[in-house]
Design a protein around this motif. Structure first.
Motif, mmCIF file in Angstrom:
data_model
loop_
_atom_site.group_PDB
_atom_site.id
_atom_site.type_symbol
_atom_site.label_atom_id
_atom_site.label_comp_id
_atom_site.label_asym_id
_atom_site.label_seq_id
_atom_site.Cartn_x
_atom_site.Cartn_y
_atom_site.Cartn_z
ATOM 1 N N SER A 63 -1.891 -1.811 -2.834
ATOM 2 C CA SER A 63 -0.663 -1.948 -3.627
ATOM 3 C C SER A 63 -0.958 -2.448 -5.039
ATOM 4 C CB SER A 63 0.307 -2.908 -2.923
ATOM 5 O OG SER A 63 0.707 -2.386 -1.679
ATOM 6 N N ILE A 64 -1.931 -3.358 -5.147
ATOM 7 C CA ILE A 64 -2.312 -3.854 -6.471
ATOM 8 C C ILE A 64 -2.902 -2.720 -7.305
ATOM 9 C CG2 ILE A 64 -3.871 -5.423 -7.709
ATOM 10 C CD1 ILE A 64 -3.585 -7.356 -5.350
ATOM 11 N N GLU A 65 -3.744 -1.911 -6.693
ATOM 12 C CA GLU A 65 -4.348 -0.797 -7.416
ATOM 13 C C GLU A 65 -3.311 0.229 -7.858
ATOM 14 O OE1 GLU A 65 -7.317 0.812 -4.849
ATOM 15 O OE2 GLU A 65 -8.809 -0.712 -5.354
ATOM 16 N N GLU A 66 -2.247 0.399 -7.071
ATOM 17 C CA GLU A 66 -1.225 1.398 -7.363
ATOM 18 C C GLU A 66 -0.103 0.862 -8.239
ATOM 19 O OE1 GLU A 66 -1.096 4.866 -4.854
ATOM 20 O OE2 GLU A 66 -2.663 4.365 -6.307
ATOM 21 N N VAL A 72 3.763 -2.256 -13.375
ATOM 22 C CA VAL A 72 3.283 -3.604 -13.071
ATOM 23 C C VAL A 72 1.766 -3.597 -13.255
ATOM 24 C CG1 VAL A 72 3.077 -5.407 -11.318
ATOM 25 C CG2 VAL A 72 5.159 -4.030 -11.449
ATOM 26 N N HIS A 73 1.291 -4.277 -14.283
ATOM 27 C CA HIS A 73 -0.131 -4.239 -14.605
ATOM 28 C C HIS A 73 -0.834 -5.420 -13.949
ATOM 29 C CE1 HIS A 73 0.453 -0.957 -17.453
ATOM 30 N NE2 HIS A 73 1.590 -1.567 -17.767
ATOM 31 N N ALA A 74 -1.127 -5.234 -12.664
ATOM 32 C CA ALA A 74 -1.823 -6.262 -11.900
ATOM 33 C C ALA A 74 -3.318 -5.957 -11.913
ATOM 34 C CB ALA A 74 -1.300 -6.310 -10.473
ATOM 35 N N VAL A 75 -4.117 -6.971 -11.658
ATOM 36 C CA VAL A 75 -5.565 -6.818 -11.653
ATOM 37 C C VAL A 75 -6.112 -7.311 -10.318
ATOM 38 C CG1 VAL A 75 -7.748 -7.466 -12.720
ATOM 39 C CG2 VAL A 75 -5.711 -7.120 -14.145
ATOM 40 N N LEU A 76 -6.854 -6.442 -9.632
ATOM 41 C CA LEU A 76 -7.525 -6.823 -8.397
ATOM 42 C C LEU A 76 -8.889 -7.382 -8.777
ATOM 43 C CD1 LEU A 76 -7.580 -6.879 -5.313
ATOM 44 C CD2 LEU A 76 -8.458 -4.550 -5.342
ATOM 45 N N ARG A 77 -8.989 -8.702 -8.821
ATOM 46 C CA ARG A 77 -10.209 -9.326 -9.329
ATOM 47 C C ARG A 77 -11.346 -9.299 -8.322
ATOM 48 N NH1 ARG A 77 -8.237 -15.144 -11.086
ATOM 49 N NH2 ARG A 77 -7.327 -14.964 -9.010
ATOM 50 N N HIS A 78 -11.029 -9.582 -7.067
ATOM 51 C CA HIS A 78 -12.113 -9.723 -6.099
ATOM 52 C C HIS A 78 -11.539 -9.709 -4.687
ATOM 53 C CE1 HIS A 78 -15.712 -11.063 -4.109
ATOM 54 N NE2 HIS A 78 -15.151 -12.180 -3.717
ATOM 55 N N ILE A 79 -12.243 -9.054 -3.773
ATOM 56 C CA ILE A 79 -11.889 -9.107 -2.354
ATOM 57 C C ILE A 79 -12.932 -9.976 -1.670
ATOM 58 C CG2 ILE A 79 -11.667 -7.794 -0.217
ATOM 59 C CD1 ILE A 79 -10.697 -5.431 -1.897
ATOM 60 N N GLN A 188 -10.128 3.864 6.883
ATOM 61 C CA GLN A 188 -9.325 3.834 5.659
ATOM 62 C C GLN A 188 -9.068 2.403 5.201
ATOM 63 O OE1 GLN A 188 -5.018 4.589 5.700
ATOM 64 N NE2 GLN A 188 -5.370 6.241 4.227
ATOM 65 N N ALA A 189 -8.779 1.493 6.142
ATOM 66 C CA ALA A 189 -8.542 0.092 5.786
ATOM 67 C C ALA A 189 -9.786 -0.522 5.147
ATOM 68 C CB ALA A 189 -8.128 -0.700 7.024
ATOM 69 N N LEU A 190 -10.951 -0.273 5.735
ATOM 70 C CA LEU A 190 -12.191 -0.808 5.168
ATOM 71 C C LEU A 190 -12.451 -0.222 3.791
ATOM 72 C CD1 LEU A 190 -14.418 -0.696 8.380
ATOM 73 C CD2 LEU A 190 -13.576 -2.760 7.234
ATOM 74 N N HIS A 191 -12.186 1.061 3.620
ATOM 75 C CA HIS A 191 -12.359 1.709 2.314
ATOM 76 C C HIS A 191 -11.492 1.047 1.251
ATOM 77 C CE1 HIS A 191 -12.501 4.845 -0.748
ATOM 78 N NE2 HIS A 191 -11.174 4.934 -0.674
ATOM 79 N N ARG A 192 -10.246 0.759 1.600
ATOM 80 C CA ARG A 192 -9.338 0.134 0.628
ATOM 81 C C ARG A 192 -9.721 -1.310 0.328
ATOM 82 N NH1 ARG A 192 -3.199 2.377 1.922
ATOM 83 N NH2 ARG A 192 -3.596 4.482 1.103
ATOM 84 N N LEU A 193 -10.554 -1.888 1.174
ATOM 85 C CA LEU A 193 -11.030 -3.254 0.943
ATOM 86 C C LEU A 193 -12.405 -3.282 0.280
ATOM 87 C CD1 LEU A 193 -9.812 -4.784 4.313
ATOM 88 C CD2 LEU A 193 -8.965 -5.395 2.027
ATOM 89 N N ARG A 378 7.598 6.831 -2.256
ATOM 90 C CA ARG A 378 7.321 5.581 -1.572
ATOM 91 C C ARG A 378 6.422 4.666 -2.391
ATOM 92 N NH1 ARG A 378 9.934 9.533 1.274
ATOM 93 N NH2 ARG A 378 10.300 8.954 3.430
ATOM 94 N N ASN A 379 5.379 5.252 -3.049
ATOM 95 C CA ASN A 379 4.458 4.378 -3.758
ATOM 96 C C ASN A 379 4.733 4.302 -5.252
ATOM 97 O OD1 ASN A 379 3.369 6.731 -4.895
ATOM 98 N ND2 ASN A 379 1.759 6.879 -3.343
ATOM 99 N N GLY A 380 5.583 5.216 -5.766
ATOM 100 C CA GLY A 380 6.010 5.113 -7.145
ATOM 101 C C GLY A 380 4.925 5.328 -8.175
ATOM 102 N N THR A 381 3.820 5.951 -7.832
ATOM 103 C CA THR A 381 2.730 6.088 -8.792
ATOM 104 C C THR A 381 2.899 7.291 -9.700
ATOM 105 O OG1 THR A 381 1.439 7.466 -7.285
ATOM 106 C CG2 THR A 381 1.123 5.075 -7.139
ATOM 107 N N GLY A 382 3.802 8.173 -9.346
ATOM 108 C CA GLY A 382 3.979 9.369 -10.147
ATOM 109 C C GLY A 382 3.039 10.495 -9.739
ATOM 110 N N ARG A 383 2.092 10.246 -8.852
ATOM 111 C CA ARG A 383 1.199 11.303 -8.387
ATOM 112 C C ARG A 383 1.894 12.102 -7.293
ATOM 113 N NH1 ARG A 383 -4.118 9.091 -6.304
ATOM 114 N NH2 ARG A 383 -2.781 7.440 -5.497
ATOM 115 N N ARG A 384 1.836 13.424 -7.409
ATOM 116 C CA ARG A 384 2.528 14.287 -6.458
ATOM 117 C C ARG A 384 1.651 14.540 -5.239
ATOM 118 N NH1 ARG A 384 7.723 15.296 -5.317
ATOM 119 N NH2 ARG A 384 8.013 17.359 -4.420
#
Length: 473
Positions: A63-66, A72-79, A188-193, A378-384
């Motif tokens: 969600s932060i990446e999207e 909303v300009h959020a930054v994913l600093r570190h997992i 997929q969950a591990l990939h997103r992390l 649903r995700n509002g990113t504008g990507r079709r």
């Protein structure tokens, strides 16, 4: 040697075993539960908790990446993989501490501690000092992961959905063997992390989908950004104390080598019966040592042994309840009323099937309806990106047969359609139900209208090429 004589002996104290014990007891039979102390019911629930916590963390990171797509300009600093795994383990321990242990409610006189093993059809040895003579037996020992021979030497580099959550931190990289529902969701969950994930499937399958239109759309939507390779053969694997080295061959016959920190097997589960001494029962066993049984009754041949292990019954009443009840009634047995299939893969977007799947449709006399499941809203990113819902109906009767789908809230759509299938509703009757205007409801309604129109045409068979919607980006 201590001896017991009972009506029903149940091997395994997981959910199915406890249900089987209670079903036999309700019918007035003397039943005992043989438990080797593995806590199967608690382990299964804890595994689900751990998976949901991992999925939630992955969704938060994604969600932060999207977020930039909605301004909303959020930054994913570190997992922090170590902190994440520590939280999952702590929450699982807390869940265990507050959970009610169903085994504790079994009367002490009916609970036998020890590993159950057949001496013959009616005689079991539990541990070293107890022998149980039973008129009938229920096998409810759960399932285990079937490790391919090529991976047998990987030792601690080989992970299952249980051992994955025992790691101290997120792994650097993971190879997932098989593109089944569990492997895809965890991969997929591990990939997103931030974990480098490779998913390797020996065939063309994807999440057990059989409809080629839905399968191809799912591979594109769910596999986006991941390294998913289908139609590859695992030749061999070895490890060098730092990582696993896997050798594959693609469908062109070209060999390639991949290196990963761990290898995960999530979808190759089989009934855990390999130490039960079933060779002493005279039952017909397959190459895995699993006895042949009838799924409508769970009876092994015409014997007094019933199978409730490893998801023996995927729909209808619980396997434990059916097996325990029939063990108590033996030699009379009852068939279950087979309920509709309902499978949900917890990827993002979700993948779901219900009722009769595409590969099990009759060769003729059915029609297909289709509608897109729009993901962009649903995700509002504008990507079709588009998911798809495909529904199947019987020409002539108009009955709803089944559906396969990929998209947001696919699990909810499949749940609604499974109820329609269970009540043998026609497409017209489903469309007479209220639809409240939410996007999900409108998409479902559009697919059913499409199917209703297709059934009115002189069509006796359907192929994916006849799809009237273009599932392109």
């Amino acid at each position: 040697m201590e001896k017991f004589k009972v009506d029903v002996a149940v091997i395994g104290a997981g959910n199915a075993g406890i249900s089987a014990y209670h079903a036999a007891a309700r019918l007035g039979k003397r039943a005992v539960l043989i438990d080797r102390g593995c806590g199967g019911a608690a382990c299964s629930a804890t595994r689900q908790v751990a998976s949901k916590l991992l999925f939630a963390a992955a969704e938060a990171a994604h969600s932060i990446e999207e977020a930039e797509g909605v301004g909303v300009h959020a930054v994913l600093r570190h997992i922090d993989g170590r902190a994440l795994m520590k939280r999952i383990q702590a929450e699982c321990e807390r869940f265990d501490a507050f959970s009610r242990d169903p085994v504790s409610e079994i009367p002490a006189a009916d609970l036998i501690h020890g590993h159950g093993r057949f001496l013959n059809t009616h005689c079991l040895q539990a541990g070293e000092r107890i022998v149980v003579e039973a008129a009938s037996v229920v096998i409810a020992t759960g399932s285990r992961v079937a490790v391919p021979g090529a991976l047998a030497g990987l030792n601690e580099r080989l992970l299952t959905p249980d051992t994955l959550f025992e790691l101290d931190t997120l792994p650097y990289s993971v190879a997932v063997i098989g593109a089944g529902p569990a492997g895809l969701a965890l991969g997929q969950a591990l990939h997103r992390l931030g974990v480098r994930v490779g998913i390797f499937e020996s065939g063309s399958g994807f999440a057990a989908l059989s409809d080629p239109v839905v399968r191809n759309v799912a591979a594109r939507c769910v596999g986006e950004g991941m390294d998913v390779r289908r139609n590859v053969e695992l030749l061999d694997a070895r490890w060098d104390h730092a990582s696993a080295i896997l050798r594959f061959k693609d469908d062109d016959g070209q060999e390639f080598v991949e290196r990963f920190a761990y290898v995960l097997i999530a979808d190759r589960s089989i009934p855990d019966v390999h130490r039960l001494g079933l060779e002493n029962t005279g039952l017909e066993l397959d190459s895995r040592g699993v006895p042949a049984f009838t799924r409508r009754t769970l009876q092994c041949g015409d014997s007094s042994i019933f199978m409730a292990a490893g998801g023996a019954l995927s729909c209808g009443p619980g396997a434990g309840e059916l097996a325990g009840g029939n063990a108590a009634r033996y030699p009379e047995v009852q068939e279950c009323r087979q309920g509709p299939r309902l499978d949900v893969c917890h990827t993002a977007p979700q993948i779901a099937t219900t009722g009769t799947t595409f590969s099990n449709l009759p060769k003729q006399g059915y029609a297909v309806g289709e509608a897109p499941l729009d993901i962009v809203s649903r995700n509002g990113t504008g990507r079709r990106r588009r998911g798809v819902l495909r529904v199947y109906g019987e020409i002539g009767t108009g009955l709803f047969l089944g559906a396969e789908m990929v998209g947001p809230e696919a699990g909810h759509i499949a749940q609604l359609l499974s109820w329609a299938h269970r009540n043998t509703l026609s497409i017209g009757q489903i469309l007479d139900m209220p639809f409240h205007g939410a996007a999900m409801q409108e998409e479902l309604r559009s697919a059913l209208i499409s199917l209703q129109g297709a059934m009115a045409k002189p069509v006796t068979a359907w192929s994916p090429a006849q799809s009237h919607l273009s599932m392109t980006e």
